[in-house]
Structures are given as structure tokens and as C-alpha cells.
Design an enzyme around this catalytic site. Structure first.
Site, PDB file in Angstrom:
ATOM      1  N   GLU A 104     -33.208  43.660  -8.786  1.00  0.00           N
ATOM      2  CA  GLU A 104     -33.115  44.831  -7.893  1.00  0.00           C
ATOM      3  C   GLU A 104     -31.701  44.929  -7.328  1.00  0.00           C
ATOM      4  O   GLU A 104     -31.001  43.915  -7.209  1.00  0.00           O
ATOM      5  CB  GLU A 104     -34.172  44.645  -6.770  1.00  0.00           C
ATOM      6  CG  GLU A 104     -34.181  45.667  -5.671  1.00  0.00           C
ATOM      7  CD  GLU A 104     -34.505  47.087  -6.130  1.00  0.00           C
ATOM      8  OE1 GLU A 104     -33.775  47.604  -7.000  1.00  0.00           O
ATOM      9  OE2 GLU A 104     -35.436  47.691  -5.585  1.00  0.00           O
ATOM     10  N   ASP A 105     -31.269  46.157  -6.986  1.00  0.00           N
ATOM     11  CA  ASP A 105     -29.937  46.302  -6.389  1.00  0.00           C
ATOM     12  C   ASP A 105     -29.948  45.889  -4.918  1.00  0.00           C
ATOM     13  O   ASP A 105     -29.102  45.134  -4.461  1.00  0.00           O
ATOM     14  CB  ASP A 105     -29.401  47.746  -6.551  1.00  0.00           C
ATOM     15  CG  ASP A 105     -30.341  48.823  -6.010  1.00  0.00           C
ATOM     16  OD1 ASP A 105     -31.478  48.506  -5.588  1.00  0.00           O
ATOM     17  OD2 ASP A 105     -29.937  50.012  -6.018  1.00  0.00           O
ATOM     18  N   ASP A 108     -34.079  46.981   1.159  1.00  0.00           N
ATOM     19  CA  ASP A 108     -33.752  47.582   2.460  1.00  0.00           C
ATOM     20  C   ASP A 108     -34.992  47.447   3.359  1.00  0.00           C
ATOM     21  O   ASP A 108     -35.213  46.398   3.962  1.00  0.00           O
ATOM     22  CB  ASP A 108     -33.336  49.033   2.207  1.00  0.00           C
ATOM     23  CG  ASP A 108     -32.955  49.796   3.449  1.00  0.00           C
ATOM     24  OD1 ASP A 108     -32.804  49.182   4.515  1.00  0.00           O
ATOM     25  OD2 ASP A 108     -32.810  51.037   3.369  1.00  0.00           O
ATOM     26  N   PHE A 157     -25.041  51.867   5.054  1.00  0.00           N
ATOM     27  CA  PHE A 157     -25.328  52.426   3.728  1.00  0.00           C
ATOM     28  C   PHE A 157     -24.159  52.083   2.813  1.00  0.00           C
ATOM     29  O   PHE A 157     -23.002  52.278   3.168  1.00  0.00           O
ATOM     30  CB  PHE A 157     -25.505  53.944   3.833  1.00  0.00           C
ATOM     31  CG  PHE A 157     -25.843  54.574   2.515  1.00  0.00           C
ATOM     32  CD1 PHE A 157     -27.133  54.519   2.014  1.00  0.00           C
ATOM     33  CD2 PHE A 157     -24.859  55.210   1.762  1.00  0.00           C
ATOM     34  CE1 PHE A 157     -27.445  55.085   0.782  1.00  0.00           C
ATOM     35  CE2 PHE A 157     -25.160  55.783   0.529  1.00  0.00           C
ATOM     36  CZ  PHE A 157     -26.461  55.714   0.045  1.00  0.00           C
ATOM     37  N   ARG A 170     -21.723  55.222  -8.666  1.00  0.00           N
ATOM     38  CA  ARG A 170     -22.316  54.005  -9.256  1.00  0.00           C
ATOM     39  C   ARG A 170     -21.287  53.209 -10.055  1.00  0.00           C
ATOM     40  O   ARG A 170     -21.443  52.016 -10.285  1.00  0.00           O
ATOM     41  CB  ARG A 170     -23.463  54.366 -10.217  1.00  0.00           C
ATOM     42  CG  ARG A 170     -24.679  54.960  -9.549  1.00  0.00           C
ATOM     43  CD  ARG A 170     -25.841  54.995 -10.540  1.00  0.00           C
ATOM     44  NE  ARG A 170     -26.900  55.885 -10.132  1.00  0.00           N
ATOM     45  CZ  ARG A 170     -27.875  55.574  -9.278  1.00  0.00           C
ATOM     46  NH1 ARG A 170     -27.906  54.386  -8.731  1.00  0.00           N
ATOM     47  NH2 ARG A 170     -28.817  56.448  -8.978  1.00  0.00           N
TER      48      ARG A 170
HETATM   49  P1  5GP Z   1     -36.467  50.073   0.285  1.00  0.00           P
HETATM   50  O1  5GP Z   1     -37.768  50.524  -0.298  1.00  0.00           O
HETATM   51  O2  5GP Z   1     -36.318  48.557   0.308  1.00  0.00           O
HETATM   52  O3  5GP Z   1     -36.253  50.663   1.660  1.00  0.00           O
HETATM   53  O4  5GP Z   1     -35.298  50.691  -0.564  1.00  0.00           O
HETATM   54  C1  5GP Z   1     -35.112  50.357  -1.864  1.00  0.00           C
HETATM   55  C2  5GP Z   1     -34.171  51.291  -2.584  1.00  0.00           C
HETATM   56  O5  5GP Z   1     -33.480  52.200  -1.714  1.00  0.00           O
HETATM   57  C3  5GP Z   1     -33.094  50.497  -3.252  1.00  0.00           C
HETATM   58  O6  5GP Z   1     -33.507  50.032  -4.516  1.00  0.00           O
HETATM   59  C4  5GP Z   1     -31.966  51.505  -3.348  1.00  0.00           C
HETATM   60  O7  5GP Z   1     -32.114  52.296  -4.491  1.00  0.00           O
HETATM   61  C5  5GP Z   1     -32.126  52.355  -2.106  1.00  0.00           C
HETATM   62  N1  5GP Z   1     -31.228  51.875  -1.033  1.00  0.00           N
HETATM   63  C6  5GP Z   1     -31.531  51.160   0.058  1.00  0.00           C
HETATM   64  N2  5GP Z   1     -30.441  50.911   0.804  1.00  0.00           N
HETATM   65  C7  5GP Z   1     -29.410  51.492   0.153  1.00  0.00           C
HETATM   66  C8  5GP Z   1     -27.992  51.575   0.411  1.00  0.00           C
HETATM   67  O8  5GP Z   1     -27.427  51.063   1.396  1.00  0.00           O
HETATM   68  N3  5GP Z   1     -27.263  52.253  -0.516  1.00  0.00           N
HETATM   69  C9  5GP Z   1     -27.805  52.831  -1.621  1.00  0.00           C
HETATM   70  N4  5GP Z   1     -26.972  53.456  -2.441  1.00  0.00           N
HETATM   71  N5  5GP Z   1     -29.131  52.779  -1.895  1.00  0.00           N
HETATM   72  C10 5GP Z   1     -29.911  52.108  -1.016  1.00  0.00           C
END
Ligand code: 5GP
Length: 180
Positions: A104-105, A108, A157, A170
Site C-alpha cells: 500500500e502507498d 491514513d 497531505f 505521481r
Molecule cells: P485511508 O482509507 O487509510 O484513509 O486512505 C487510504 C488511501 O487514501 C490511500 O491509499 C491513498 O490513496 C489516499 N491517501 C491518504 N492520505 C493521502 C495523502 O496524504 N496523499 C495522497 N496523495 N493520498 C492519500
């Protein structure tokens, strides 16, 4: 790393993690992941689109052919998580009984990963581990345990190294944070 401030769709970003730091940490993570999981013949599941750069570097540390699958779940619009998940590309059927390593990237709020873990269990994965380039511990309300974490960051972010702002940025080889 460039010290330049960059602007994307009217928002300002500054350098946060350099390309050299990313490469060094990802190599280290790849070696650890492989040392600890090689004997389980793991299936690597890459979360599109954000993890594509991380996955490409992480998995090329591995010196032998491995199984990979790609999924796409989305929850973000602009710089905010919507909380509502769309499964744009779902899981393959072939995960029953497998050790799965999710690539995973960023974790959050953890909402995406929580849902994804439930889906993996339902499809019969034997064991699941998470490798995430970035984690925002202050936001991780779902208390997702990340087995292999590249960097912990605060709530900002970020873009670059696979992460986007509405489809843009990206391609950057380092990570930038939003200062607006
Ligand atoms: P979560 O479900 O954990 O809140 O978010 C997961 C997804 O939200 C990540 O896989 C990513 O694609 C996006 N995301 C969350 N934080 C960031 C951020 O700081 N920057 C970007 N570009 N995407 C984010």
C-alpha cells in the site's frame, strides 16, 4: 532533493522525503519482507494506483519470481478521504490458503485497509501482512497494524512517488507535503 516549492492545482507543496531516502528505505524494507516471508511463498497484492511506484521498487529487491495481483479501492477525492469505498478492481479468486502481503502507498484513516482485510478474510487468505510506504498514526482510527512501514508522517497531505493530487504528480521521484 530539489528545495523548490511546487504548485499543483493552486496548492503549494514542499519537499519532505528525498529520492535517496526513499530508495534506501524501500531497499531495506524489501530485504526484510523477503527474509521474513520467503518460505511462505507469499502472494503480493498491490493497491492501485498509489502503490505502483513503491511496489515496483520494493518487489525488484526480491531476487526470485513471485506471485503478484493488483486491486483498486478508492476513497479519496482531492485532499480528503470520503469514507465511502469503491472496489474498482476486486480481488482474484486465487488467494485461498495463501500468505498475502498487501503493498500500500499510505495508511491514513485505515478505513480502506480495514475493508480490504475483511475482503481478504472472506476469500480465505491464510495470513495477511501489510507493507505500507507511509503511515499517518494520528489518523489511523481503525487501528490497522502495519507490519512493514517505510515512514511515519503526521497529518499532512503528500504527493509524489506514486501518490497523486487528483491524478497529478505521481511521477515525482521524491515526496512533497502540502503547506496550504
Ligand atoms: P485511508 O482509507 O487509510 O484513509 O486512505 C487510504 C488511501 O487514501 C490511500 O491509499 C491513498 O490513496 C489516499 N491517501 C491518504 N492520505 C493521502 C495523502 O496524504 N496523499 C495522497 N496523495 N493520498 C492519500
Amino acid at each position: 532533493m530539489s528545495k523548490e516549492l511546487i504548485e499543483i492545482a493552486g496548492k503549494k507543496f514542499v519537499p519532505m522525503i528525498s529520492a535517496d531516502e526513499l530508495q534506501a528505505r524501500v531497499r531495506e524494507l524489501g530485504e526484510t519482507v523477503w527474509r521474513e516471508n520467503a518460505s511462505a511463498n507469499p502472494l503480493f497484492i498491490v493497491m492501485l494506483s498509489g502503490a505502483y511506484v513503491f511496489a515496483a521498487d520494493l518487489l525488484r529487491v526480491i531476487p526470485t519470481p513471485v506471485d503478484m495481483a493488483f486491486v483498486k479501492y478508492s476513497s479519496y477525492e482531492g485532499t480528503q478521504s470520503t469514507g465511502a469505498l469503491k472496489r474498482e478492481i476486486g480481488l482474484p479468486e486465487s488467494i485461498k490458503g495463501r500468505t498475502c502481503i498487501v503493498v500500500e502507498d499510505i495508511v491514513d484513516t485505515g478505513v480502506t485497509m480495514k475493508q480490504f482485510m475483511a475482503d481478504l478474510k472472506e476469500k480465505g487468505a491464510a495470513d495477511v501482512k501489510i507493507a505500507s510506504l507511509l503511515v499517518k498514526p494520528e489518523n489511523n482510527k481503525a487501528n490497522i497494524k502495519v507490519d512493514y512501514c517505510g515512514f511515519s508522517i503526521s497529518k499532512e497531505f503528500v504527493v509524489g512517488y506514486g501518490l497523486d493530487f487528483d491524478g497529478n504528480a505521481r511521477n515525482l521521484d521524491s515526496i512533497y507535503k502540502c503547506i496550504d
